[in-house]
Design a protein around this motif. Structure first.
Motif, short mmCIF file in Angstrom:
data_model
loop_
_atom_site.label_atom_id
_atom_site.label_comp_id
_atom_site.label_asym_id
_atom_site.label_seq_id
_atom_site.Cartn_x
_atom_site.Cartn_y
_atom_site.Cartn_z
N ARG A 272 94.51 102.95 32.45
CA ARG A 272 95.04 104.04 31.46
C ARG A 272 96.09 102.98 30.42
O ARG A 272 96.19 103.10 29.51
CB ARG A 272 95.84 104.91 31.98
N LEU A 273 96.91 102.18 31.27
CA LEU A 273 97.82 101.13 30.47
C LEU A 273 97.07 100.20 29.68
O LEU A 273 97.36 99.94 28.35
CB LEU A 273 98.49 100.31 31.67
N VAL A 274 95.87 99.55 30.01
CA VAL A 274 95.09 98.93 29.20
C VAL A 274 94.60 99.59 28.04
O VAL A 274 94.67 99.10 26.94
CB VAL A 274 93.63 98.43 30.16
N GLN A 275 94.06 100.80 28.24
CA GLN A 275 93.55 101.64 27.06
C GLN A 275 94.72 101.82 26.07
O GLN A 275 94.70 101.84 24.78
CB GLN A 275 93.18 103.04 27.62
N ILE A 276 96.13 102.04 26.66
CA ILE A 276 97.21 102.48 25.88
C ILE A 276 97.48 101.03 24.70
O ILE A 276 97.73 101.22 23.87
CB ILE A 276 98.38 102.86 26.52
N PHE A 277 97.45 100.04 25.49
CA PHE A 277 98.04 98.72 24.82
C PHE A 277 96.90 98.29 23.93
O PHE A 277 97.01 97.58 23.11
CB PHE A 277 98.55 97.76 25.58
N THR A 278 95.61 98.53 24.24
CA THR A 278 94.56 97.98 23.39
C THR A 278 94.63 98.99 22.20
O THR A 278 94.52 98.47 20.97
CB THR A 278 93.19 98.11 24.26
N ASN B 115 95.08 92.55 22.58
CA ASN B 115 94.16 92.15 23.31
C ASN B 115 94.80 92.22 24.88
O ASN B 115 95.55 91.36 25.19
CB ASN B 115 93.52 90.57 23.22
N VAL B 116 94.34 92.87 25.88
CA VAL B 116 94.93 92.98 27.04
C VAL B 116 93.82 92.47 28.35
O VAL B 116 92.58 92.72 28.25
CB VAL B 116 95.17 94.56 27.38
N ARG B 117 94.32 91.58 29.00
CA ARG B 117 93.86 91.34 30.28
C ARG B 117 94.67 90.98 31.51
O ARG B 117 95.83 91.23 31.30
CB ARG B 117 93.08 89.76 29.96
N LEU B 118 94.11 91.36 32.46
CA LEU B 118 94.89 91.28 33.92
C LEU B 118 94.72 90.07 34.61
O LEU B 118 93.85 89.48 34.90
CB LEU B 118 94.14 92.46 34.72
N GLY B 119 95.98 89.65 35.07
CA GLY B 119 96.26 88.54 35.71
C GLY B 119 96.93 89.10 37.12
O GLY B 119 97.88 89.64 37.34
#
Length: 431
Positions: A115-121, A126-130
């Motif tokens: 959901r957070l990825v969706q919000i910031f996209t 451009n959102v990636r997870l580390g």
């Protein structure tokens, strides 16, 4: 779906709701002026308790992990708030690195990350997870309940920047509360924005400092409305150097519990409340509803069984408890299908973007609901979102109730702002 309040003692809350609605222009102006002086945390969630005679925050989380419990209808608000927050911090931002918790096999938590990825996209990034997990040494695919998947990648630390392979972010967003300590890989990032800051993590933060700041905010707000700050503020005490296994610090604990119950009893008498007062003893740092117990009499502390001692001794990531906050217990009289419920307000930047009810069928009105078996029911923002309806009878309108919860949530968020400023290691000291 809106819980009903099962108590005859809702007079003070109805009066508080009336006063808040009548004072709405003054309240919004007051918040506006406060935000000119103080920076809101990047995102915040606040657990609120409605006792019918009192409405107060009992916990404030600066790394909220329940974004999946917000309805799709709330997403536009969250996206707009995310845009406002990012524009303020880094208007030219293109890449956002999101750092989740290490226990990324939990499907509910993963849905929150999704959901957070969706919000910031949708906010244009451009959102990636580390991952901070040393076991993540290559891009790892994590399946989601809806059949989709997330990819988590190992972090790559340069001399002054943190990123991923072929990914250089302007902003790093932590959805990891740093309970296990501050990793070296996150330190000394002088050319990137790290949100929230490291001193917002539980390695540094203390609940007692937060509620100290909240007391200050509650007094200011109460003065604005001409009311008793106790109606929105849980009293508290603090004990350091506590060891539940050895019994160290038990005298401090019993004295604080006794004193606080006495103070609450006097307030109950002042307001004609027939309830039996109680307090909640919590680890002064940490989250996930761990290290919490309800105490109705200081004598109970002398007879803690082994299971309770074990429960109170260790919190998330195996961290030992040696500092506790003793907080006035605020019962919750909200019910959903006969199960005890409490509202949780979600905010981004200075905006309320939604929330949900935490519901627990096996817990009592004086117990912690953030426990296994809890369910989450989104707040019914279907009717004109959270815009209040002045003129309606107090207690009769869901939007009015939600507006009131949003005000309490924002007061706690403002307190978190005060708290972070006071703890900021970069802040200049005034001499």
């Amino acid at each position: 779906m809106v819980p009903h309040l099962i108590t005859a003692l809702n007079g003070p809350i109805n009066e508080l709701e009336q006063r808040i609605l009548e004072s709405m222009p003054a309240i919004e102006r007051w918040f506006r002026l406060e935000w000119m002086e103080h920076t809101p945390p990047f995102y915040t969630s606040v657990d609120v308790r409605n006792a019918g005679f009192k409405l107060a925050p009992v916990d404030t989380n600066l790394f909220p992990g329940g974004w999946n419990n917000l309805t799709p209808q709330m997403l536009p608000l969250a996206v707009q708030a995310a845009m406002a927050a990012i524009e303020k911090i880094c208007p030219e931002a293109k890449n956002l690195l999101l750092v989740p918790e290490n226990h990324t096999r939990n499907s509910f938590y993963l849905t929150n990350v999704q959901r957070l990825v969706q919000i910031f996209t949708q906010a244009g990034l451009n959102v990636r997870l580390g991952s901070l997990d040393p076991n993540v040494t290559a891009p790892t695919t994590l399946p989601l309940p809806d059949g989709s998947e997330l990819s988590v990648e190992p972090l790559i630390r340069g001399k002054r920047r943190l990123g991923l392979k072929d990914f250089d972010p302007c902003t790093i967003l932590l959805n990891n509360d740093l309970s296990a300590g501050i990793p070296a890989v996150l330190e000394n990032l002088h050319e990137q924005y790290l949100l929230p800051p490291l001193h917002a993590g539980w390695a540094v933060r203390r609940k007692s400092q937060h509620f100290d700041a909240y007391e200050e905010v509650a007094k200011k707000f109460a003065k604005l409305l001409g009311m008793d700050p106790w109606l929105i503020n849980p009293m508290f005490g603090r004990c350091g150097k506590v060891d539940f296994q050895s019994g160290e610090g038990q005298d401090c604990l019993q004295t604080h519990v006794d004193t606080l119950i006495g103070k609450v009893r006097r307030k109950y008498k002042e307001y004609g409340i027939q309830e039996k007062p109680f307090v909640v003893v919590k680890a002064d740092n940490g989250t996930y509803g761990m290290g919490i117990m309800t105490v109705r009499d200081a004598k109970e502390l002398a007879d803690l069984n082994r299971r309770t001692k074990n429960k109170m001794s260790v919190i998330k990531d195996g961290q030992e408890v040696n500092e506790v906050i003793i907080q006035e217990g605020v019962p919750t009289y909200e019910r959903m299908n006969d199960a005890v419920a409490e509202p949780v307000v979600y905010m981004m930047d200075r905006y309320v973007v939604g929330g949900f009810y935490r519901v627990h069928a096996d817990r009592g009105i004086d117990e912690n609901l953030n426990a296994p078996g809890a369910q989450f029911v989104p707040l019914a923002f279907a009717e004109s979102h959270h815009l209040p309806r002045p003129g309606e009878k107090p207690g009769a309108s869901a939007p009015n109730r939600f507006y009131m919860y949003g005000v309490i949530g924002r007061l706690a968020m403002l307190a978190a702002s005060y708290e972070l400023e006071a703890q900021d290691p970069q802040a200049e000291t005034d001499y």
